[in-house]
Design a protein around this motif. Sequence first.
Motif, mmCIF file in Angstrom:
data_model
loop_
_atom_site.group_PDB
_atom_site.id
_atom_site.type_symbol
_atom_site.label_atom_id
_atom_site.label_comp_id
_atom_site.label_asym_id
_atom_site.label_seq_id
_atom_site.Cartn_x
_atom_site.Cartn_y
_atom_site.Cartn_z
ATOM 1 N N ARG A 323 -42.321 -13.913 -48.077
ATOM 2 C CA ARG A 323 -43.505 -13.517 -47.314
ATOM 3 C C ARG A 323 -43.503 -12.073 -46.798
ATOM 4 O O ARG A 323 -44.568 -11.455 -46.761
ATOM 5 C CB ARG A 323 -43.736 -14.489 -46.146
ATOM 6 C CG ARG A 323 -44.210 -15.848 -46.621
ATOM 7 C CD ARG A 323 -44.484 -16.810 -45.472
ATOM 8 N NE ARG A 323 -44.885 -18.108 -45.991
ATOM 9 C CZ ARG A 323 -46.133 -18.450 -46.295
ATOM 10 N NH1 ARG A 323 -47.109 -17.577 -46.105
ATOM 11 N NH2 ARG A 323 -46.418 -19.632 -46.785
ATOM 12 N N PRO A 324 -42.367 -11.510 -46.390
ATOM 13 C CA PRO A 324 -42.461 -10.125 -45.885
ATOM 14 C C PRO A 324 -42.973 -9.118 -46.911
ATOM 15 O O PRO A 324 -43.570 -8.105 -46.531
ATOM 16 C CB PRO A 324 -41.012 -9.810 -45.476
ATOM 17 C CG PRO A 324 -40.394 -11.140 -45.194
ATOM 18 C CD PRO A 324 -41.010 -12.065 -46.196
ATOM 19 N N GLY A 325 -42.757 -9.353 -48.205
ATOM 20 C CA GLY A 325 -43.115 -8.341 -49.187
ATOM 21 C C GLY A 325 -44.037 -8.807 -50.285
ATOM 22 O O GLY A 325 -44.193 -8.108 -51.304
ATOM 23 N N HIS A 326 -44.658 -9.980 -50.124
ATOM 24 C CA HIS A 326 -45.550 -10.498 -51.149
ATOM 25 C C HIS A 326 -46.733 -11.216 -50.503
ATOM 26 O O HIS A 326 -46.658 -11.645 -49.354
ATOM 27 C CB HIS A 326 -44.826 -11.477 -52.087
ATOM 28 C CG HIS A 326 -43.713 -10.888 -52.856
ATOM 29 N ND1 HIS A 326 -42.427 -10.777 -52.338
ATOM 30 C CD2 HIS A 326 -43.663 -10.359 -54.112
ATOM 31 C CE1 HIS A 326 -41.642 -10.211 -53.241
ATOM 32 N NE2 HIS A 326 -42.358 -9.948 -54.325
ATOM 33 N N MET A 327 -47.802 -11.377 -51.288
ATOM 34 C CA MET A 327 -48.939 -12.160 -50.828
ATOM 35 C C MET A 327 -49.616 -12.803 -52.024
ATOM 36 O O MET A 327 -49.430 -12.373 -53.168
ATOM 37 C CB MET A 327 -49.943 -11.304 -50.055
ATOM 38 C CG MET A 327 -50.701 -10.292 -50.912
ATOM 39 S SD MET A 327 -51.873 -9.257 -49.973
ATOM 40 C CE MET A 327 -53.156 -10.444 -49.561
ATOM 41 N N LEU A 328 -50.400 -13.846 -51.752
ATOM 42 C CA LEU A 328 -51.278 -14.434 -52.753
ATOM 43 C C LEU A 328 -52.691 -13.990 -52.400
ATOM 44 O O LEU A 328 -53.316 -14.543 -51.493
ATOM 45 C CB LEU A 328 -51.178 -15.956 -52.756
ATOM 46 C CG LEU A 328 -49.801 -16.556 -53.058
ATOM 47 C CD1 LEU A 328 -49.908 -18.068 -53.215
ATOM 48 C CD2 LEU A 328 -49.172 -15.939 -54.289
ATOM 49 N N PRO A 329 -53.230 -12.987 -53.100
ATOM 50 C CA PRO A 329 -54.522 -12.413 -52.702
ATOM 51 C C PRO A 329 -55.706 -13.354 -52.908
ATOM 52 O O PRO A 329 -56.806 -13.053 -52.453
ATOM 53 C CB PRO A 329 -54.644 -11.166 -53.584
ATOM 54 C CG PRO A 329 -53.759 -11.434 -54.755
ATOM 55 C CD PRO A 329 -52.617 -12.247 -54.223
ATOM 56 N N CYS A 330 -55.490 -14.499 -53.549
ATOM 57 C CA CYS A 330 -56.599 -15.446 -53.684
ATOM 58 C C CYS A 330 -56.994 -16.031 -52.327
ATOM 59 O O CYS A 330 -58.154 -16.415 -52.135
ATOM 60 C CB CYS A 330 -56.250 -16.557 -54.665
ATOM 61 S SG CYS A 330 -54.899 -17.640 -54.166
ATOM 62 N N VAL A 331 -56.043 -16.098 -51.379
ATOM 63 C CA VAL A 331 -56.365 -16.654 -50.057
ATOM 64 C C VAL A 331 -55.903 -15.767 -48.904
ATOM 65 O O VAL A 331 -56.522 -15.762 -47.834
ATOM 66 C CB VAL A 331 -55.762 -18.069 -49.881
ATOM 67 C CG1 VAL A 331 -56.457 -19.075 -50.777
ATOM 68 C CG2 VAL A 331 -54.254 -18.078 -50.120
ATOM 69 N N SER A 332 -54.806 -15.049 -49.070
ATOM 70 C CA SER A 332 -54.236 -14.276 -47.968
ATOM 71 C C SER A 332 -54.950 -12.936 -47.803
ATOM 72 O O SER A 332 -55.569 -12.423 -48.736
ATOM 73 C CB SER A 332 -52.737 -14.060 -48.186
ATOM 74 O OG SER A 332 -52.061 -15.304 -48.169
ATOM 75 N N ARG A 333 -54.828 -12.379 -46.599
ATOM 76 C CA ARG A 333 -55.603 -11.195 -46.239
ATOM 77 C C ARG A 333 -54.751 -10.258 -45.402
ATOM 78 O O ARG A 333 -53.570 -10.512 -45.149
ATOM 79 C CB ARG A 333 -56.845 -11.604 -45.426
ATOM 80 C CG ARG A 333 -57.666 -12.705 -46.055
ATOM 81 C CD ARG A 333 -58.846 -13.115 -45.208
ATOM 82 N NE ARG A 333 -59.805 -12.031 -45.024
ATOM 83 C CZ ARG A 333 -60.680 -11.654 -45.952
ATOM 84 N NH1 ARG A 333 -60.730 -12.263 -47.122
ATOM 85 N NH2 ARG A 333 -61.534 -10.673 -45.703
ATOM 86 N N SER A 334 -55.382 -9.205 -44.909
ATOM 87 C CA SER A 334 -54.721 -8.316 -43.960
ATOM 88 C C SER A 334 -54.748 -8.944 -42.577
ATOM 89 O O SER A 334 -55.764 -9.525 -42.160
ATOM 90 C CB SER A 334 -55.424 -6.958 -43.919
ATOM 91 O OG SER A 334 -55.012 -6.210 -42.795
ATOM 92 N N ALA A 335 -53.641 -8.808 -41.857
ATOM 93 C CA ALA A 335 -53.599 -9.252 -40.459
ATOM 94 C C ALA A 335 -54.134 -8.185 -39.528
ATOM 95 O O ALA A 335 -54.212 -8.390 -38.325
ATOM 96 C CB ALA A 335 -52.154 -9.607 -40.079
ATOM 97 N N GLY A 336 -54.526 -7.040 -40.094
ATOM 98 C CA GLY A 336 -55.063 -5.916 -39.331
ATOM 99 C C GLY A 336 -54.650 -4.606 -39.963
ATOM 100 O O GLY A 336 -53.451 -4.361 -40.135
ATOM 101 N N GLY A 337 -55.617 -3.810 -40.361
ATOM 102 C CA GLY A 337 -55.297 -2.539 -41.007
ATOM 103 C C GLY A 337 -55.241 -2.676 -42.519
ATOM 104 O O GLY A 337 -55.352 -3.761 -43.080
ATOM 105 N N PRO A 338 -55.027 -1.556 -43.208
ATOM 106 C CA PRO A 338 -55.024 -1.547 -44.683
ATOM 107 C C PRO A 338 -53.747 -2.152 -45.252
ATOM 108 O O PRO A 338 -52.716 -2.217 -44.580
ATOM 109 C CB PRO A 338 -55.145 -0.065 -45.020
ATOM 110 C CG PRO A 338 -54.548 0.635 -43.849
ATOM 111 C CD PRO A 338 -54.886 -0.195 -42.641
ATOM 112 N N LEU A 339 -53.848 -2.574 -46.514
ATOM 113 C CA LEU A 339 -52.694 -3.043 -47.276
ATOM 114 C C LEU A 339 -52.545 -2.176 -48.519
ATOM 115 O O LEU A 339 -53.527 -1.717 -49.095
ATOM 116 C CB LEU A 339 -52.876 -4.496 -47.725
ATOM 117 C CG LEU A 339 -52.955 -5.592 -46.661
ATOM 118 C CD1 LEU A 339 -53.206 -6.944 -47.323
ATOM 119 C CD2 LEU A 339 -51.690 -5.632 -45.820
#
Length: 343
Positions: A323-339
């Motif tokens: 989780r610290p260095g990966h995401m599933l962009p189909c559902v996950s998003r930014s917690a605040g600010g750009p990615l």
Amino acid sequence: MNGPTAAPSASLRLLGVAVDVYKKVFTNPALSPPNPVRRSGFDIDVTVESVCAEARDVVSLTLRRPGGQRLPAWRPGSHLDVFLPSGRQRQYSLCGDPHDLSRYRIAVRRLSDGGGGSTEMHSLAPGDALRIRGPRNAFTFVETAPAYLFVAAGIGITPILPMARAAGDRGQLVYLGRSRDTMPFLGELPRGAEIRPDDESGTPDIAAILATAPPGAAVYVCGPPPVLQTAQRAFFALNPTGSLHTERFSAPPIVDGREFDLTLAASGKHVRVAATESALDAIRRIHPDAVFSCRQGFCGTCKTPVLAGDIDHRDRTLTDAERPGHMLPCVSRSAGGPLVLDL
């Protein structure tokens, strides 16, 4: 004190590395030969035995091993990952007979906005080769319920059909659709099934249908988002001793979404993700070949390295180490600010 606490930390780091290597190599069909896949059945080479028109824009495909060997056992509610010749990966529910392991059957509705996977599936012909993975089951059929109510809408009949057969006299099936010519497998429904096309019965009252389930019944609902949302809102007030089981074939709605910016590091391109769209959809506007499958955060196909930014993880797949260095962009998003993504 330092010795006992350092060892588990090192073990966890090693486990995280091992899981990452496993997912990159052994779950990539291009890199791995057919072999057992942990928690997800097998990678298997199959041949399309037959393609049959089942309804308007719906075909069923029967799949067999080239040598005729038995396929892995499966339970009602199971699905397959299908790897298409183009490299696309899609998931389809098994809708045949679980007792016949000489073949699998799946059904596919052609979708104009489905990213091309369903269109490619409809172009397959007998003799074509595919790689499949599975079976996997995220829609488990509870075999010990005192009674069942099954509500299938449209192509949602595919996982429901084997369940309704398995339930026998303990189950009742209500099958919804726009019109009979859009509803596959009408000739295979269990005795007593109710067929309610909109053009004959009007818009279905989902709450009223759910209210017909006996107390303590297991209720299974599969169909488009409005049907599922109504069922989830209404069920427990109607049947507090029952259990509700749902499966969807489309991306979930964005809840509490906020706009944010994405940067694709490999190309330097930027894209704005709207509050009501997924990061995956935004990425595909400028990177149409981005891979995906389930769009629901459980298959892991779209896993993407994140180089910078805080992630709001909404998936059901990534480990704590990932989780610290990966995401599933189909559902996950930014917690605040750009990615910034490694794409």
